[in-house]
Design an enzyme around this catalytic site. Structure first.
Site, PDB file in Angstrom:
ATOM      1  N   ARG A 138       0.830  -1.222   0.000  1.00 22.03           N
ATOM      2  CA  ARG A 138       0.000   0.000   0.000  1.00 22.03           C
ATOM      3  C   ARG A 138       0.855   1.260   0.000  1.00 22.03           C
ATOM      4  NH1 ARG A 138      -4.520  -2.473   3.993  1.00 22.03           N
ATOM      5  NH2 ARG A 138      -5.842  -3.294   2.347  1.00 22.03           N
ATOM      6  N   LYS A 191     -19.968 -16.618   0.693  1.00 22.06           N
ATOM      7  CA  LYS A 191     -21.395 -16.391   0.942  1.00 22.06           C
ATOM      8  C   LYS A 191     -22.108 -15.637  -0.167  1.00 22.06           C
ATOM      9  CE  LYS A 191     -21.434 -16.345   5.934  1.00 22.06           C
ATOM     10  NZ  LYS A 191     -21.560 -15.494   7.109  1.00 22.06           N
ATOM     11  N   GLY A 204     -10.054  -9.056  -1.727  1.00 21.77           N
ATOM     12  CA  GLY A 204      -8.948  -9.595  -0.930  1.00 21.77           C
ATOM     13  C   GLY A 204      -8.495 -10.978  -1.340  1.00 21.77           C
ATOM     14  N   GLY A 239     -13.461  -3.983  -0.649  1.00 22.40           N
ATOM     15  CA  GLY A 239     -14.814  -3.477  -0.394  1.00 22.40           C
ATOM     16  C   GLY A 239     -15.202  -2.396  -1.385  1.00 22.40           C
TER      17      GLY A 239
HETATM   18  P1  AMP Z   1     -15.188 -14.137   0.359  1.00 23.63           P
HETATM   19  O1  AMP Z   1     -14.541 -13.406   1.501  1.00 23.63           O
HETATM   20  O2  AMP Z   1     -16.662 -14.166   0.409  1.00 23.63           O
HETATM   21  O3  AMP Z   1     -14.621 -13.717  -0.986  1.00 23.63           O
HETATM   22  O4  AMP Z   1     -14.805 -15.650   0.557  1.00 23.63           O
HETATM   23  C1  AMP Z   1     -13.497 -16.109   0.531  1.00 23.63           C
HETATM   24  C2  AMP Z   1     -13.449 -17.398   1.303  1.00 23.63           C
HETATM   25  O5  AMP Z   1     -14.346 -18.328   0.730  1.00 23.63           O
HETATM   26  C3  AMP Z   1     -12.102 -18.052   1.311  1.00 23.63           C
HETATM   27  O6  AMP Z   1     -11.582 -18.004   2.608  1.00 23.63           O
HETATM   28  C4  AMP Z   1     -12.393 -19.482   0.869  1.00 23.63           C
HETATM   29  O7  AMP Z   1     -11.730 -20.436   1.660  1.00 23.63           O
HETATM   30  C5  AMP Z   1     -13.875 -19.592   1.085  1.00 23.63           C
HETATM   31  N1  AMP Z   1     -14.468 -20.650   0.256  1.00 23.63           N
HETATM   32  C6  AMP Z   1     -14.424 -20.771  -1.070  1.00 23.63           C
HETATM   33  N2  AMP Z   1     -15.035 -21.896  -1.476  1.00 23.63           N
HETATM   34  C7  AMP Z   1     -15.480 -22.512  -0.356  1.00 23.63           C
HETATM   35  C8  AMP Z   1     -16.191 -23.722  -0.114  1.00 23.63           C
HETATM   36  N3  AMP Z   1     -16.547 -24.521  -1.117  1.00 23.63           N
HETATM   37  N4  AMP Z   1     -16.486 -24.031   1.158  1.00 23.63           N
HETATM   38  C9  AMP Z   1     -16.118 -23.213   2.160  1.00 23.63           C
HETATM   39  N5  AMP Z   1     -15.450 -22.070   1.992  1.00 23.63           N
HETATM   40  C10 AMP Z   1     -15.131 -21.705   0.743  1.00 23.63           C
END
Ligand code: AMP
Length: 417
Positions: A35, A218, A374, A397
């Protein structure tokens, strides 16, 4: 509106909002200076013109209180080394008028963490949203936030915002301060300009076919992004943990995979909307499932609609990857946010690594690729492909909110709505 490359800072004091929210170890040493390096083109231009610099940033979440562990004093030496000149430090960002007034052309003053003051974020302190009196407290805080921003503005002749990572926040230093400068004395820094242009390129001038790859854990955190993208893209690949909500909503058996039951109606609505809009929405068809959530757990590759009980989908299977590869390699514009598996576990990182390779290959073939958020940035770095995509966005974000179609307050404060 002025652009930084056209502006001469000679003899002027510039207050620059940078994102020096760098990770520190227990000893207060910087573990990743990306950064700081990101802000250098802007800072060097101002100094080269003969301007002086007042640098302001937040670090961590001190929640409006002084916290020595989050003091920017810890990074002053690194900033000095990066700029190759002495950096003065103002231990109270709201009482730096004298230090700022004394600055000579070519000198640099770093202000203490802005978030030691609650006015920076502008959230009323010690009162919850449902408490009586919240509206009054909010109004009072808005006034003192404006006063705080005015104080910061009074230090300088020009305001430059180069902190893309906080551009989605309407904070004193990221947006409110801009009210105290006329249109000819406020501008985006080089990094901000690059970020805004990269996202604009994708959202407004995309060459077709345009493919978005959305992964991560999610649906809830990216539903707004997905909905906005349905109006823009030709292909939408949804992978990772969030995919299972879409599979379950269609009657699939997902075993113990991550999912959000309450979002199943939304997932069905997204599938329907994709059909109506002629968007090819491609979910995973096959997953590498694990017995439990660990790297060394037993694995098996199964059909995504038939995951046995006691197993959870943790990576994309080869059949999914083959379909996604064809889509990605056939694209002219690619936007990627979020891993398609639990890539932090070596044994479940294959799918995400493959996506990174396909995006790099498509880029070599002439596609424009933007990677952001991220975890997807961590993924392209992990697979050593960051320099093989067109642009890696630094602001997770902020990038997501921009893709949702929102105008970022930090950008609007300078360019207008
Ligand atoms: P996000 O912060 O929503 O972009 O999610 C990133 C996180 O999603 C990472 O830490 C991944 O380990 C997790 N992730 C991706 N695929 C899966 C999965 N099939 N089951 C559980 N966690 C997941």
């Amino acid at each position: 509106m002025v652009r930084i490359q056209d502006f001469n800072f000679g003899g002027l004091k510039a207050i620059v909002r940078v994102d020096f929210n760098v990770p520190l170890n227990e000893q207060g040493q910087i573990t990743d200076d990306t950064r700081i390096r990101g802000a250098l083109p802007t800072l060097k231009k101002i100094l080269a013109d003969g301007g002086s610099l007042i640098l302001m940033s937040h670090m961590g979440k001190p929640k409006g209180k002084v916290n020595p562990k989050l003091s920017l004093a810890q990074i002053a030496n690194t900033v000095a080394a990066a700029l190759d000149r002495k950096v003065k430090f103002a231990p109270d960002c709201a009482k730096a008028a004298d230090a700022a007034a004394a600055l000579q052309p070519g000198e640099v003053l770093l202000l203490e963490n802005l978030r030691f003051y609650p006015e920076e974020e502008g959230k009323p302190v010690g009162i919850e949203k449902d408490d009586p009196g919240y509206a009054d407290a909010k109004k009072r805080m808005k006034d003192s936030q404006a006063e705080f921003a005015h104080t910061l503005a009074s230090y300088a002749d020009v305001y430059v915002n180069d902190a893309f990572g906080t551009a989605h926040r309407r904070h004193a230093s990221t947006a409110v301060i801009a009210d105290y400068f006329d249109a000819d004395h406020k501008m985006l820094g080089y990094l901000m300009e690059k970020e805004v242009t990269a996202i604009d390129n994708v959202l407004r001038n995309a060459q077709r076919p345009f493919t978005a790859i959305i992964g991560g854990s999610k649906v809830s955190s990216k539903l707004a992004v997905i909905k906005n993208l349905l109006d823009k893209v030709d292909n939408l690949i949804i992978g990772g943990g969030m995919g299972f909500t879409f599979i379950k909503a269609q009657g699939g058996h997902i075993g113990d995979s991550l999912h959000e039951d309450d979002l199943m109606p939304e997932a069905l609505a997204v599938l329907e909307a994709a059909k109506e809009k002629g968007v090819r929405l491609q979910l995973s068809v096959e997953t590498v499932a694990g017995r439990e959530f660990s790297n060394d757990t037993e694995r098996q590759t199964v059909d995504i609609f038939n995951i046995p009980d006691g197993w959870e989908g943790m990576d994309a299977g080869e059949k999914s990857l083959a379909i996604w590869k064809e889509i990605i390699l056939g694209s002219k514009t690619i936007l990627w946010n979020g891993p398609v598996g639990v890539f932090e576990f070596e044994n479940f990182a294959h799918g995400t690594g493959e996506i990174a390779r396909y995006v790099a290959e498509a880029t070599r073939g002439g596609a424009y690729s933007l990677v952001g958020g991220g975890d997807s940035v961590a993924a392209v770095n992990k697979f050593g492909l960051a320099d093989q995509v067109s642009y890696v966005s630094t602001g997770g974000g902020a990038m997501l909110e921009a893709i949702e179609g929102k105008t970022l307050p930090g950008v609007a404060a300078i360019l207008g709505e």
